[in-house]
Design an enzyme around this catalytic site. Structure first.
Site, short mmCIF file in Angstrom:
data_model
loop_
_atom_site.label_atom_id
_atom_site.label_comp_id
_atom_site.label_asym_id
_atom_site.label_seq_id
_atom_site.Cartn_x
_atom_site.Cartn_y
_atom_site.Cartn_z
N HIS A 1 -6.38 11.55 10.05
CA HIS A 1 -5.07 11.86 9.48
C HIS A 1 -4.23 12.75 10.39
CE1 HIS A 1 -5.69 9.71 5.78
NE2 HIS A 1 -6.93 10.14 5.82
N LYS B 1 0.84 -1.20 0.00
CA LYS B 1 0.00 0.00 0.00
C LYS B 1 0.87 1.25 0.00
CE LYS B 1 -3.29 2.97 0.51
NZ LYS B 1 -4.04 3.14 1.76
N HIS C 1 0.70 5.19 0.51
CA HIS C 1 -0.19 6.16 1.16
C HIS C 1 0.51 7.50 1.26
CE1 HIS C 1 -2.90 8.08 3.97
NE2 HIS C 1 -3.73 7.05 3.85
N HIS D 1 -10.39 4.98 -2.84
CA HIS D 1 -11.27 6.16 -2.82
C HIS D 1 -10.92 7.11 -3.98
CE1 HIS D 1 -7.82 7.29 -0.41
NE2 HIS D 1 -8.29 6.64 0.65
N ASP E 1 -12.89 1.31 4.29
CA ASP E 1 -11.99 2.26 4.95
C ASP E 1 -12.27 2.26 6.45
OD1 ASP E 1 -9.91 4.03 5.11
OD2 ASP E 1 -10.80 5.52 3.79
#
EC number: 3.5.1.5
Length: 569
Positions: free
Chosen positions: A322, A219, A221, A274, A362
């Site tokens: 976040h 992943k 990110h 997303h 998510d």
């Protein structure tokens, strides 16, 4: 003499047959049965005075001679390949037959043999789907797994180590130590699991070691720095070791714009999370990447579907997940740049066109793990109300739309992540991960969840009652959710290189496991009923989205099905 029976009486006894139509829960979606394989007048059904009795619908054969372990009778299957009435045979935890069950000594056309070794599950009046696959999991807390299973999800793919700050924001299980601990933790959970390593590194060795330690994917990110160099490095390792790469792109456009990301990907297969952008990604136009042939685009469920409340709830969710500070103007500006009414509205329509291929949660990181299926069919309902029937459908049914939307949470994530040989559809040879729904509760509350051929979750009444049905009836874990029954009924997905390196043996894993395969040669065209590739443009001033020159816009929903009518909380 043949006996005639009314359609209503037949449906009440054996479930709906070809030509019958069913409304799904409180949606406006109508399903119509396309085929019936159960043979009129020769159906099997269990119960007092019914067919599955010795010498009648139950044969004298032994298990070694082909008798199945479980038969689901008169089931109505909804899958990407069709909507059919059939019996389903299960043996050794896998689907062994779809068609006509019974006793070949007394009945014709039997391809599923029922015997003394066979358990029966009554599928009459129920809809059966494949267990859903949630391919965007933040493994923040283990309680997610029970919540997901209760909703009909049987496979969870993602990353994390628990409620660490990194996991709260990113779906990564970084490094061999954490991957090993999560693989060992997976031994206790009654769903299929797979873990993504952290893909943000330009040093390929740092990525290779994670895949060889057991990661089933990588992943990328933005919170770890999704630069063009990291993208190229990560995809190179994925191509070498045959795992999927998932990406959350650079909202701030610090290291480049969406065009630079597309250039760095260089036509290689990638799963974009997303893809609308509220969950993160190049602002304001990451959505245009869904038109690329090598990109498998997905949504997460907080923007599914677009409602009056969607925009308002997103800002606070984003700040928490976040690790942003509401007292810092730049942090607030970062959050606000991701939340756009115009692109969220367009996302609804792109799903209905089949341009977005997957829906995931998510979980606890701007998404709800127990609402993947309900949000999917809320979107389908909203699009029918606002756009009418699809060209492939008619006024009688919404079959094509239903098959398109069920694919987004079953077969397409399975194909994208290299696990479709094992899960993702109701097909012979695959793990018997099946969800039974009463039509009035379709998409919101499963009646039974069968995991690897055994019942793992069910609606169940008071355990002290004289029968199973007295209130309070609610979903509860069943026997195969406990003890060592988990090991043969659930899979842990690993890279093939990890299996070759002996990771299961080194970690003393007792669960069944399987390699992810064929993730690098697939494309958007591999996505069942969701392979549209429109040319997407986004107006940089107004954020309006155009597909092949046509403006994509719709109003937010004020009222949705599959919501408070069914839920006390």
């Amino acid at each position: 003499m043949p006996f005639k029976i009314s359609r209503q009486a037949y449906a009440e006894t054996y479930g709906p047959t070809k030509g019958d139509r069913i409304r799904l829960a409180d949606t406006d979606l109508i399903l119509e049965v396309e085929q019936d394989h159960t043979h009129y007048g020769d159906e099997v059904k269990f119960g007092g005075g019914k067919v599955i009795r010795d010498g009648m619908g139950q044969s004298q054969q032994s298990r070694d001679n082909g008798v199945v372990d479980t038969v689901i009778t008169n089931a109505l299957i909804l899958d990407w390949w069709g909507i059919v009435k059939a019996d389903i045979g299960i043996k050794d935890g896998k689907i062994s037959g779809i068609g006509k069950a019974g006793n070949p000594d007394t009945q014709e056309g039997v391809n599923i043999i029922v015997g003394a070794s066979t358990e029966a599950i009554a599928g009459e009046g129920s809809i059966i789907t494949a267990g859903a696959i949630d391919s965007h999991i933040h493994f923040i807390c283990p309680q997610q797994i029970e919540t997901a299973l209760a909703s009909g999800v049987t496979t969870m793919l993602g990353g994390g180590t628990g409620p660490a700050t990194g996991t709260n924001a990113t779906t990564c299980t970084p490094g061999a130590f954490h991957i090993s601990r999560m693989l060992q933790s997976a031994e206790g959970f009654p769903v299929n699991l797979g873990f993504f390593g952290k893909g943000n590194a330009t040093n390929k060795a740092a990525l290779e070691e994670q895949v060889r330690a057991g990661a089933c994917g990588l992943k990328l990110h933005e919170d770890w720095g999704t630069t063009p160099a990291c993208i190229d490095s990560c995809l190179s390792v994925a191509d070498q070791l045959d795992v999927q790469v998932c990406i959350h792109t650079d909202t701030l456009n610090e290291a480049g714009f969406v065009e630079d990301t597309i250039k760095a990907i260089r036509g290689r297969t990638i799963h974009t999370f997303h893809t609308e952008g509220a969950g993160g990604g190049h602002a304001p136009d990451i959505i245009k990447i869904c038109g690329e042939s090598n990109v498998i685009p997905s949504s997460t469920n907080p923007t599914r579907p677009f409602t009056l409340n969607t925009l308002e709830e997103h800002l606070d969710m984003l700040m928490v997940c976040h690790h942003l500070d509401p007292k810092i103007p730049e942090d607030v500006a970062f959050a606000e740049s991701r939340i756009r009414r115009e692109t969220i509205a367009a996302e609804d329509i792109l799903h209905d066109l089949g341009a977005f291929s997957i829906i995931a949660s998510d979980s606890q990181a701007m998404g709800r793990v127990g609402e993947v299926i309900s949000r999917t069919f809320q979107t389908a309902h909203k699009m029918k109300v606002q756009r009418g029937a699809l060209p492939e459908d008619n006024q009688r049914n919404d079959n094509h739309r239903l098959k398109r939307y069920i694919s987004k949470v079953t077969i397409n994530p399975a194909i994208a992540h290299g696990i479709s040989a094992h899960v993702g559809s109701v097909e012979v040879g695959k793990l018997a991960d099946l969800v039974l729904w009463k039509p009035g509760f379709f998409g919101i509350k499963p009646d039974l969840v069968v995991k690897g051929g055994c019942i793992a979750w069910a609606q169940m009444g008071d355990a002290n009652a004289s029968i199973p049905t007295p209130q309070p009836v609610h979903g509860r874990p069943m026997f195969s959710s406990f003890g060592k029954a988990i090991n043969p009924t659930c899979l842990t997905f690993l890279s093939e290189s990890a299996i070759d390196a002996g990771v299961p043996e080194r970690l003393k894993l007792e669960r069944s496991y399987a390699p992810v395969k064929d993730t690098r040669k697939i494309s958007k065209q591999s996505m069942k009923l969701n392979d549209a590739r429109p040319k997407i443009e986004v107006d940089p001033q107004t954020y309006e989205v155009f597909a092949n020159g046509e403006l994509l816009t719709c109003e937010p929903a004020e009222l949705l099905p599959l919501a408070q009518r069914y839920l006390l909380l």
